[in-house]
Design a protein around this motif. Structure first.
Motif: not given
Length: 122
Positions: A31, A34, A84-89, A91-92
């Motif tokens: 978290w 990102h 935005e952060v959770n979308a990246k998280v 996908e990690d």
């Protein structure tokens, strides 16, 4: 714009707490990598009811005998920032490994989560 928080509660057996801590440490790294502003996880230490007529959080969650409660939250600049952060998280690739590895540590079905808009900040 005021900050936004994701919060969650998870009953965890004490014998699984060290494994959970390793999982939480990696979650925190993901978290924060990102863009989250803060990531906190805490294990229940004093979970007595506040009045004789009150129930404990563990009772309200239907915790099994001996379980403790993990309370956690992640802080963001705003709800939009959270999204935005959770979308990246999510996908990690580290997240898939974590989710697969956490099934023996706690029960996702008994995890309570939610997003909260900050109404008071001191």
């Amino acid at each position: 714009m005021k900050k936004y928080i994701d919060g969650f509660l998870i009953p965890v057996h004490p014998e699984k707490l060290e494994e959970y801590k390793r999982l939480a440490t990696l979650s925190s790294q993901v978290w924060m990598d990102h863009g989250a502003l803060q990531y906190i996880e805490a294990a229940g230490d004093d979970l007595k009811p506040c009045t004789p007529d009150s129930k404990t959080a563990l009772e309200l969650l239907g915790a099994e005998p001996g379980e403790t409660l993990v309370f956690a939250y992640i802080v963001y600049e705003s709800r939009e920032h959270r999204d935005e952060v959770n979308a990246k998280v999510f996908e990690d690739p580290r997240m898939k490994d974590m989710c697969d590895g956490s099934k023996d540590i706690f029960d996702f079905k008994r995890m309570i989560t939610g997003g909260f808009r900050v109404i008071v900040e001191g």
